[in-house]
Design an enzyme around this catalytic site. Sequence first.
Site, PDB file in Angstrom:
ATOM      1  N   HIS A  19      30.479   4.057 -32.492  1.00 36.69           N
ATOM      2  CA  HIS A  19      31.392   4.779 -31.593  1.00 36.69           C
ATOM      3  C   HIS A  19      32.833   4.655 -32.103  1.00 36.69           C
ATOM      4  O   HIS A  19      33.550   5.651 -32.238  1.00 36.69           O
ATOM      5  CB  HIS A  19      31.263   4.210 -30.170  1.00 36.69           C
ATOM      6  CG  HIS A  19      32.175   4.834 -29.179  1.00 36.69           C
ATOM      7  ND1 HIS A  19      31.748   5.809 -28.305  1.00 36.69           N
ATOM      8  CD2 HIS A  19      33.478   4.616 -28.892  1.00 36.69           C
ATOM      9  CE1 HIS A  19      32.762   6.168 -27.532  1.00 36.69           C
ATOM     10  NE2 HIS A  19      33.825   5.452 -27.869  1.00 36.69           N
ATOM     11  N   GLU A  20      33.253   3.429 -32.389  1.00 26.90           N
ATOM     12  CA  GLU A  20      34.624   3.191 -32.852  1.00 26.90           C
ATOM     13  C   GLU A  20      34.850   3.769 -34.247  1.00 26.90           C
ATOM     14  O   GLU A  20      35.935   4.263 -34.550  1.00 26.90           O
ATOM     15  CB  GLU A  20      34.959   1.705 -32.812  1.00 26.90           C
ATOM     16  CG  GLU A  20      34.958   1.112 -31.414  1.00 26.90           C
ATOM     17  CD  GLU A  20      35.847   1.844 -30.420  1.00 26.90           C
ATOM     18  OE1 GLU A  20      36.939   2.327 -30.810  1.00 26.90           O
ATOM     19  OE2 GLU A  20      35.454   1.943 -29.245  1.00 26.90           O
TER      20      GLU A  20
END
Length: 186
Positions: A19-20
């Site tokens: 996600h990051e």
Amino acid sequence: SWTIGILGAVGLFVSVAVHELGHAYAGIRYGIKTESITLWILGGLASFESIPKEWDRELVIALAGPAASVLVAVVCTVALQLTPAGLPVVVFTLGFLTTLNVVLTVFNLLPAFPMDGGRVLRALLARNRPYASATRIAARVGTIFAFVFIALGVLGFQIILLLVGLFIYFAATGESRTVVLEELLE
């Protein structure tokens, strides 16, 4: 149960990291370097050398993380469909990771600034108003969500909701103050 717990924990860690990395990749597309990616119990944070003031760039960067989570959910769903039913630990773990990534996406898209949904809100507000004004409005919405999370955490004895609410409150008010101060200094 230990195997499922370990696989689930590693899968959660990898899901948050992907996600990051989605945010970081989108930032790179605009020439914005990622200084660090921090993973912790409440999620993750990609720290950029600067936050883009152009609404369309912030929108793409904010949506890149949830898009990466959706991609992980799709990959886990496909893997789940291809996994033989005779492997219950793998089936359960893939189902868990699919659900986890869908929940991660939905939760992150809540307009609770400075979460991804709050950054999307600020980007959309900044289309037709000054950046500082858009930040103040998004921070107010984030503060409302923070108080709701804190109340639910206290009433339901849910320490995670309480911590998330406190994080959102302090991060929203802090970033709002920073943007206003930068505007005054300019």
